[in-house]
Scaffold this motif. Sequence first.
Motif, mmCIF file in Angstrom:
data_model
loop_
_atom_site.group_PDB
_atom_site.id
_atom_site.type_symbol
_atom_site.label_atom_id
_atom_site.label_comp_id
_atom_site.label_asym_id
_atom_site.label_seq_id
_atom_site.Cartn_x
_atom_site.Cartn_y
_atom_site.Cartn_z
ATOM 1 N N UNK A 29 0.830 -1.202 0.000
ATOM 2 C CA UNK A 29 0.000 0.000 0.000
ATOM 3 C C UNK A 29 0.865 1.253 0.000
ATOM 4 N N UNK A 30 0.499 2.217 -0.838
ATOM 5 C CA UNK A 30 1.215 3.490 -0.940
ATOM 6 C C UNK A 30 0.402 4.524 -0.174
ATOM 7 N N UNK A 31 0.890 4.991 0.979
ATOM 8 C CA UNK A 31 0.063 5.841 1.842
ATOM 9 C C UNK A 31 -0.196 7.217 1.248
ATOM 10 N N UNK A 32 -1.427 7.690 1.437
ATOM 11 C CA UNK A 32 -1.813 9.044 1.056
ATOM 12 C C UNK A 32 -2.076 9.912 2.279
ATOM 13 N N UNK A 33 -2.770 9.359 3.251
ATOM 14 C CA UNK A 33 -3.019 10.070 4.510
ATOM 15 C C UNK A 33 -3.447 9.043 5.544
ATOM 16 N N UNK A 34 -3.372 9.427 6.827
ATOM 17 C CA UNK A 34 -3.736 8.478 7.871
ATOM 18 C C UNK A 34 -3.970 9.149 9.207
ATOM 19 N N UNK A 35 -4.680 8.416 10.040
ATOM 20 C CA UNK A 35 -4.988 8.893 11.385
ATOM 21 C C UNK A 35 -4.802 7.727 12.353
ATOM 22 N N UNK A 36 -3.801 7.826 13.216
ATOM 23 C CA UNK A 36 -3.543 6.837 14.254
ATOM 24 C C UNK A 36 -3.611 7.562 15.593
ATOM 25 N N UNK A 37 -4.629 7.315 16.410
ATOM 26 C CA UNK A 37 -4.876 8.142 17.600
ATOM 27 C C UNK A 37 -3.676 8.339 18.509
ATOM 28 N N UNK A 38 -2.925 7.282 18.803
ATOM 29 C CA UNK A 38 -1.828 7.454 19.761
ATOM 30 C C UNK A 38 -0.608 8.156 19.172
ATOM 31 N N UNK A 48 -8.612 18.975 11.794
ATOM 32 C CA UNK A 48 -9.631 19.962 12.141
ATOM 33 C C UNK A 48 -11.046 19.392 12.125
ATOM 34 N N UNK A 49 -11.858 19.867 13.065
ATOM 35 C CA UNK A 49 -13.252 19.458 13.143
ATOM 36 C C UNK A 49 -14.091 20.305 12.190
ATOM 37 N N UNK A 50 -15.021 19.657 11.497
ATOM 38 C CA UNK A 50 -15.852 20.327 10.492
ATOM 39 C C UNK A 50 -17.309 20.250 10.935
ATOM 40 N N UNK A 80 -9.450 14.382 7.257
ATOM 41 C CA UNK A 80 -8.485 13.289 7.286
ATOM 42 C C UNK A 80 -7.390 13.429 6.243
ATOM 43 N N UNK A 81 -7.661 14.170 5.167
ATOM 44 C CA UNK A 81 -6.647 14.307 4.128
ATOM 45 C C UNK A 81 -7.234 14.798 2.830
ATOM 46 N N UNK A 200 -12.278 18.641 -3.357
ATOM 47 C CA UNK A 200 -12.824 17.723 -2.356
ATOM 48 C C UNK A 200 -11.761 17.381 -1.309
ATOM 49 N N UNK A 201 -12.233 16.909 -0.151
ATOM 50 C CA UNK A 201 -11.358 16.417 0.906
ATOM 51 C C UNK A 201 -11.930 15.128 1.472
ATOM 52 N N UNK A 202 -11.069 14.362 2.097
ATOM 53 C CA UNK A 202 -11.440 13.088 2.729
ATOM 54 C C UNK A 202 -11.702 13.340 4.206
ATOM 55 N N UNK A 203 -12.867 12.846 4.697
ATOM 56 C CA UNK A 203 -13.278 13.088 6.068
ATOM 57 C C UNK A 203 -13.719 11.802 6.765
ATOM 58 N N UNK A 204 -13.640 11.826 8.066
ATOM 59 C CA UNK A 204 -14.322 10.854 8.919
ATOM 60 C C UNK A 204 -15.639 11.491 9.325
ATOM 61 N N UNK A 205 -16.757 10.969 8.816
ATOM 62 C CA UNK A 205 -18.081 11.511 9.096
ATOM 63 C C UNK A 205 -18.707 10.766 10.274
#
Length: 472
Positions: A29-38, A48-50, A80-81, A200-205
């Motif tokens: 996998x070729x990473x584009x963006x990510x979110x790892x809480x710790x 940022x919160x939307x 998210x990215x 456009x942007x990628x979000x966690x909804x």
Amino acid sequence: TYAADDVTPLDITFKRQAVGRFTFDEGSAIPLSGFTPNQVVNLTTEYPQIPITSESCRYTIDGSLLRVTSEKTAESALWMGGFNPFATFDVSFAESQKQSGTAGVEFATPDNQNRVSVVACFDAGQCRSLRWSVLVNGKQLEEKSTNLKNPVRGPFTLRVQLLGTGLNVFIVRNGRNEVVSTHDFSKLIDLREKKHIQSFEFRLLTQLNAGQEIVINQVNAALTTGVGQADICALTYEDGSPLLDNGRLWFTMSVRGRHLPHPLQGVFSLNPSVFDVRLESIIVFDRGDGLLRNEIASHIFYDRNAEQWRGLTVGFSAEGDPQKIEPKQLWAVSSQRDPRFGFTIMKAAKVDMPGGEEDPHIIYDARVQKWRVLVCTKGGPGYPATLYEADHWNGPFKQIAGPVDINSTGCLLQKFGDQYYALFGGKGGHFHVYSYPELNALGALDMDRPPWSEGENSRCWPNVIPLPEGYP
């Protein structure tokens, strides 16, 4: 195969060494963006919160988890990215979702007027359905729910594989990808348009009622190997000789999604002394019409004289065009940038090659000072292999031999010793070998355990690559 001068393709017995189908292979996998809480230091700054409605959810880092809660009915998102319409997007849910809620993947403009989302809908901690929604210019164009045949509890991953004009949705548990929903949306909004890719942007909804909670392990976006690979073609130099760089061979393979027009053009590499196939890049193509397109079945070569990456590709993306203005056809593609790494855009222009349809392979034959292409043409039977030539790499081309009398696939012009041969796949359980340039039948490759079973589809692509001395 050691490139001895007196070896022909009919002299070689090929022994199977390894097999692999790479399904969303994490190692490639070729990473584009990510979110790892710790790994988050400042949630507000980094992600940022939307706000979407008057009430927003509360997002809290709890060790290795992201907890999403609300005291009132609320809908909001976390950035998210960036957005890529050819990437795979994952939201990994933790073991417990407590009083449920809804969360998932969203692609949207910052003003919330354009939103495309796939969310998991929980009930008493169990995901029982998915909801798909498309909002364009503030107007709801589509909203559908899909009930899961097998409701699932965490931990699991909601996976959205974007494929230009459509997408596949998977539930991933214990390393197994189960497709649970598919959607085609280019008639509603064409996310291949560069204006959408840029805006456009990628979000966690997240969507919660009072007292509900969603718990997230991780969120990721990456270019991936998809659900499988096909249409394997080695990258070469302009004369068809193999591009062996840093001890690795390079291949175009279609990254599979569902059916046409969904596959993507992947570039993979392999050390030919072992079996370490890995995804290196995704190539998309720009015809100058405002879209980035996912064509496939490409032969890409490096022209050492022009110092440019060039090739031919097949315009299968036409199958996904809402207006169907351009038919499927061959395109000449070029790039100054090395397309073997990351995410690459190659320029594309029409090729004048009457009858040429699919699976082209191009070489410059210095003996006749002509560019020649073996390609599958449309006609009986099916798509027979035919040879063309031109004074320039991008045509115009004229037919000089063929067509053969076999429904063909996966054309290859390869030099063995001092002589080129024409190879292609097709029905009948053989990789066919023909003379060059006459296209007279010579025989078939001798293969131990070919990549098909008796009586099954044998339309595979041959790749016979001469290697220098020192390889097993």
